[in-house]
Design an enzyme around this catalytic site. Structure first.
Site, PDB file in Angstrom:
ATOM      1  N   LYS A 115       0.828  -1.211   0.000  1.00  0.00           N
ATOM      2  CA  LYS A 115       0.000   0.000   0.000  1.00  0.00           C
ATOM      3  C   LYS A 115       0.857   1.255   0.000  1.00  0.00           C
ATOM      4  CE  LYS A 115      -4.267  -1.849   0.629  1.00  0.00           C
ATOM      5  NZ  LYS A 115      -5.655  -1.833   0.961  1.00  0.00           N
ATOM      6  N   LYS A 197      -3.662 -10.520  -6.832  1.00  0.00           N
ATOM      7  CA  LYS A 197      -4.982 -10.831  -6.262  1.00  0.00           C
ATOM      8  C   LYS A 197      -6.052  -9.894  -6.814  1.00  0.00           C
ATOM      9  CE  LYS A 197      -5.855  -8.169  -2.102  1.00  0.00           C
ATOM     10  NZ  LYS A 197      -6.508  -8.091  -0.832  1.00  0.00           N
ATOM     11  N   LYS A 200     -10.317  -4.604  -4.912  1.00  0.00           N
ATOM     12  CA  LYS A 200     -11.292  -3.563  -5.232  1.00  0.00           C
ATOM     13  C   LYS A 200     -10.607  -2.275  -5.649  1.00  0.00           C
ATOM     14  CE  LYS A 200     -12.547  -3.846  -0.403  1.00  0.00           C
ATOM     15  NZ  LYS A 200     -13.560  -4.318   0.468  1.00  0.00           N
TER      16      LYS A 200
HETATM   17  P1  ATP Z   1      -7.912  -4.116  -1.225  1.00  0.00           P
HETATM   18  O1  ATP Z   1      -7.858  -5.062  -2.342  1.00  0.00           O
HETATM   19  O2  ATP Z   1      -8.291  -2.731  -1.624  1.00  0.00           O
HETATM   20  O3  ATP Z   1      -6.742  -4.180  -0.317  1.00  0.00           O
HETATM   21  P2  ATP Z   1      -9.645  -6.054  -0.194  1.00  0.00           P
HETATM   22  O4  ATP Z   1     -10.502  -6.394  -1.349  1.00  0.00           O
HETATM   23  O5  ATP Z   1      -8.543  -6.942   0.191  1.00  0.00           O
HETATM   24  O6  ATP Z   1      -9.130  -4.580  -0.340  1.00  0.00           O
HETATM   25  P3  ATP Z   1     -10.535  -6.167   2.531  1.00  0.00           P
HETATM   26  O7  ATP Z   1     -11.612  -5.478   3.257  1.00  0.00           O
HETATM   27  O8  ATP Z   1      -9.153  -5.780   2.885  1.00  0.00           O
HETATM   28  O9  ATP Z   1     -10.670  -5.908   1.001  1.00  0.00           O
HETATM   29  O10 ATP Z   1     -10.723  -7.742   2.642  1.00  0.00           O
HETATM   30  C1  ATP Z   1     -11.882  -8.375   3.122  1.00  0.00           C
HETATM   31  C2  ATP Z   1     -11.731  -9.873   3.126  1.00  0.00           C
HETATM   32  O11 ATP Z   1     -11.693 -10.389   1.798  1.00  0.00           O
HETATM   33  C3  ATP Z   1     -10.445 -10.385   3.776  1.00  0.00           C
HETATM   34  O12 ATP Z   1     -10.745 -11.543   4.534  1.00  0.00           O
HETATM   35  C4  ATP Z   1      -9.560 -10.731   2.632  1.00  0.00           C
HETATM   36  O13 ATP Z   1      -8.639 -11.737   2.962  1.00  0.00           O
HETATM   37  C5  ATP Z   1     -10.561 -11.236   1.607  1.00  0.00           C
HETATM   38  N1  ATP Z   1     -10.083 -11.034   0.242  1.00  0.00           N
HETATM   39  C6  ATP Z   1      -9.786  -9.874  -0.346  1.00  0.00           C
HETATM   40  N2  ATP Z   1      -9.388 -10.048  -1.625  1.00  0.00           N
HETATM   41  C7  ATP Z   1      -9.449 -11.383  -1.854  1.00  0.00           C
HETATM   42  C8  ATP Z   1      -9.176 -12.210  -2.981  1.00  0.00           C
HETATM   43  N3  ATP Z   1      -8.777 -11.701  -4.120  1.00  0.00           N
HETATM   44  N4  ATP Z   1      -9.342 -13.550  -2.858  1.00  0.00           N
HETATM   45  C9  ATP Z   1      -9.770 -14.077  -1.696  1.00  0.00           C
HETATM   46  N5  ATP Z   1     -10.048 -13.371  -0.599  1.00  0.00           N
HETATM   47  C10 ATP Z   1      -9.899 -12.034  -0.655  1.00  0.00           C
END
Ligand code: ATP
Ligand code: LTN
Length: 334
Positions: A115, A197, A200
């Site tokens: 980040k 990964k 969002k």
């Molecule tokens: P950003 O991608 O902006 O960092 P994020 O999508 O990871 O945000 P979070 O709120 O940080 O969003 O994550 C919420 C949950 O979703 C966490 O348990 C995280 O491990 C899971 N998660 C996020 N992205 C993935 C992914 N691509 N595959 C599986 N699990 C995910």
């Protein structure tokens, strides 16, 4: 025997609130876990502030995120569901735990490194101490298990280290939690760069499927998904794009890789992508419909938000009070 307790959080920020990655890696399992565990789930809006947010958007998305969790099957009468910033104990315990977190260990967090690279103009102290707030979230509720995607494992290890350190200094105060990472779908990859990964915050809109995307949009994103120059639908090292699509399809249909390979033997990538797109659009249909119903019922949402905050405050205060005593903070005379 007493049920084990589960706690998890999700940030309300980012384009379109939740992604298919969040759904498969996290939220989808949250509803199922209510059967077996005592669950607490929350919207991690304080964590969202570590990246610059538009205030109006954040506020709106926090309400939407709450409705979306309900739409994904979280039952507020069975589980504790709340918004993090409504429960003051989180910020307070985070401060205390900051004083038991070392610069060295915080600097090793890959999320911090990623980040800071993404937001080079805003490497703020909150981004750095993010894991201490996350540890507070978890330890306040004495959670046994924390279901998260694979990307959060390091933060869970940090939480355990801080809990053990604190307990060693002052005596048993916090339960030391375990991470609970799903076997399949713990990491859904970007549809455009399948070694990254699905996130969002991805700038490329085609990389990420959003829970509230319309079926046509979902189909289109899968149609454009990056694969490889071969033709066969098989799960094999190096075929990141196909592996990712197979994982998504497998999680949602319950089929094994062998079954998927047999189903698409002799067919091209085009057919496979269309099948995955359709299956995702269908799986998300009930979520989309239930969300539309709930978001129109603001009075109901507000009641549940208020109830959640009150319950969470009562539960978490017990732990905070203990921690305050342990470190020597003077109690407020009654
Ligand atoms: P950003 O991608 O902006 O960092 P994020 O999508 O990871 O945000 P979070 O709120 O940080 O969003 O994550 C919420 C949950 O979703 C966490 O348990 C995280 O491990 C899971 N998660 C996020 N992205 C993935 C992914 N691509 N595959 C599986 N699990 C995910
Ligand atoms: N950092 C988490 C969100 C989060 C969380 C938590 C998850 C904040 N506090 C406590 C589990 C337990 C993420 O998923 N990015």
């Amino acid at each position: 025997m007493e049920k084990k307790s589960i706690l998890s959080g999700i940030q309300p920020s980012g384009e379109g609130i939740f992604t298919l990655g969040n759904y498969i890696g996290a939220i989808r399992n949250w509803g199922v876990m209510q059967e077996e565990y005592d669950c607490a789930y929350f919207i991690a809006d304080l964590h969202s502030l570590t990246v610059r947010q538009d205030p109006q958007t954040l506020k709106k998305q926090s309400l939407s995120a709450f409705a979306l969790l309900l739409a994904c099957g979280i039952d507020p009468d069975r589980s504790l569901l709340f918004v993090q910033s409504h429960v003051r104990t989180h910020a307070e315990l985070a401060w205390i735990l900051n004083c038991y977190s070392q610069m060295g260990e915080l600097s090793r967090m890959t999320q911090f490194k990623d980040k800071s690279a993404q937001h080079a103009d805003n490497i703020n102290a909150g981004l750095f101490t993010y894991p201490a707030l996350m540890a507070a979230d978890i330890l306040l509720y004495q959670a046994d298990l924390v279901p998260v995607g694979a990307d959060q494992k390091q933060h869970l290890e940090f939480t355990r280290d801080v809990a053990v350190r604190f307990n060693n200094l002052y005596g048993e105060t916090f339960k030391v939690p375990d991470a609970y990472i799903p076997k399949a779908g713990a990491k859904v990859m970007s549809l455009q760069e399948p070694t990254k990964k699905m996130s969002k915050s991805d700038e490329n809109k085609n990389a990420t499927v959003l829970l509230l995307d319309e079926p046509a949009v979902i189909m289109n994103k899968f149609k454009r998904a990056v694969t490889d120059s071969e033709k066969e639908v098989v799960f094999r090292e190096g075929k990141d794009g196909i592996n990712n699509l197979m994982t998504i399809y497998g999680v949602l249909t319950g089929k094994t890789n062998e079954e998927i390979e047999a189903e698409f033997a002799g067919k091209g990538y085009g057919d496979f992508k269309a099948a995955v797109g359709e299956c995702v659009a269908e799986a998300l249909r009930p979520v989309r419909e239930e969300y539309a119903r709930l978001i129109a019922d603001k009075a109901y949402l507000e009641t549940k938000i208020k109830e959640g905050a009150q319950k969470a405050e009562a539960v978490s205060w017990k732990t905070l009070r203990k921690a305050r005593k342990r470190v020597g903070l003077l109690e407020l005379p009654r």
